[in-house]
Design an enzyme around this catalytic site. Sequence first.
Site, PDB file in Angstrom:
ATOM      1  N   GLY A   1     -12.641  13.470  -5.313  1.00  0.00           N
ATOM      2  CA  GLY A   1     -12.018  12.330  -4.669  1.00  0.00           C
ATOM      3  C   GLY A   1     -12.882  11.084  -4.628  1.00  0.00           C
ATOM      4  O   GLY A   1     -13.629  10.777  -5.556  1.00  0.00           O
ATOM      5  N   ILE A   2     -12.794  10.365  -3.515  1.00  0.00           N
ATOM      6  CA  ILE A   2     -13.518   9.111  -3.349  1.00  0.00           C
ATOM      7  C   ILE A   2     -15.027   9.321  -3.427  1.00  0.00           C
ATOM      8  O   ILE A   2     -15.754   8.510  -4.006  1.00  0.00           O
ATOM      9  CB  ILE A   2     -13.117   8.444  -2.018  1.00  0.00           C
ATOM     10  CG1 ILE A   2     -11.702   7.862  -2.132  1.00  0.00           C
ATOM     11  CG2 ILE A   2     -14.099   7.343  -1.624  1.00  0.00           C
ATOM     12  CD1 ILE A   2     -11.164   7.277  -0.849  1.00  0.00           C
TER      13      ILE A   2
ATOM     14  N   TYR B   1      -6.488  14.570  13.237  1.00  0.00           N
ATOM     15  CA  TYR B   1      -7.091  13.718  12.201  1.00  0.00           C
ATOM     16  C   TYR B   1      -7.315  12.304  12.739  1.00  0.00           C
ATOM     17  O   TYR B   1      -8.402  11.724  12.563  1.00  0.00           O
ATOM     18  CB  TYR B   1      -6.184  13.676  10.973  1.00  0.00           C
ATOM     19  CG  TYR B   1      -6.745  12.852   9.831  1.00  0.00           C
ATOM     20  CD1 TYR B   1      -7.738  13.373   9.011  1.00  0.00           C
ATOM     21  CD2 TYR B   1      -6.281  11.570   9.581  1.00  0.00           C
ATOM     22  CE1 TYR B   1      -8.257  12.620   7.965  1.00  0.00           C
ATOM     23  CE2 TYR B   1      -6.786  10.813   8.535  1.00  0.00           C
ATOM     24  CZ  TYR B   1      -7.773  11.349   7.730  1.00  0.00           C
ATOM     25  OH  TYR B   1      -8.294  10.595   6.699  1.00  0.00           O
TER      26      TYR B   1
END
Length: 273
Positions: free
Chosen positions: A15-16, A167
Amino acid sequence: MPENPTILVTGSTDGIGLETVRLLGAGDATIIAHARTREEGEEAHRRLVSSGVDARRLQPVVADFTDLRQVAEMAAAVAQAFPRLDVLVNNAGVAGTGDRVLTRDGNEETFQVNYLAPYLLTRLLEDRLGASTVSRVVNVSSSLHRGGRINWNDLNGKRRYNRGAAYAQSKLALTMLTTALTELRPKVREAVSVHPGIVTTGMLRHYSYRGRPVVEGAEVVARLADPGAKVLAGAYYDGRLPARASAAAVDAEAVAKLWKLSERLTLVERHRG
């Protein structure tokens, strides 16, 4: 800008995080690339080197953030190997579990991985950050922090658990950490939070239907993590531009309360010993 800067990126195996390491690795920085497991780290290393990153500028470290002892051991290894840390990118995170899960430390998993582990890592690396003229922490947050609240009486969601709420709470806490580092910790000269945008990572399916390419989010993070780039200390960035964080993220009383609570939950002073 320091010569041959040292940058630690957590959650660098996909991912990032992976793309951020690849972008930063194009320069003269030494990148400390964190992985959850040794196997994941080795695979990420192969991918990065095959994409053109100089293997000599990649230094792997391993820690499972569901275990704070491993976080402390990783911090000790970094501190022993590097006299100076110019930038710490707190990127590692999870989307949250469908059902409430507690870590071996007794914390709700999303809150620990997304906030308590980065908090502990940052605190344990304060001296190495303080040795740098840059001394920057980049916290990869989310616009969803705006909908979060710190449930002081039920941090672990024992009475009522919801993946999205867990989250949002964790990302609000991480954004509050930016405020705390700016106001309470002089060893960290610059701290920023950033929402990299909605991008196509493994978390996308939980919170959105469509995202931009991962590299676009990584470009935002890499720019803030570039020791040569100027940033607005204490700011929350929405993409490339500073934006207004939620009121809770900059509430001085709540920030101080969370800081003290985090010290207790992570046993930070014991880990220093």
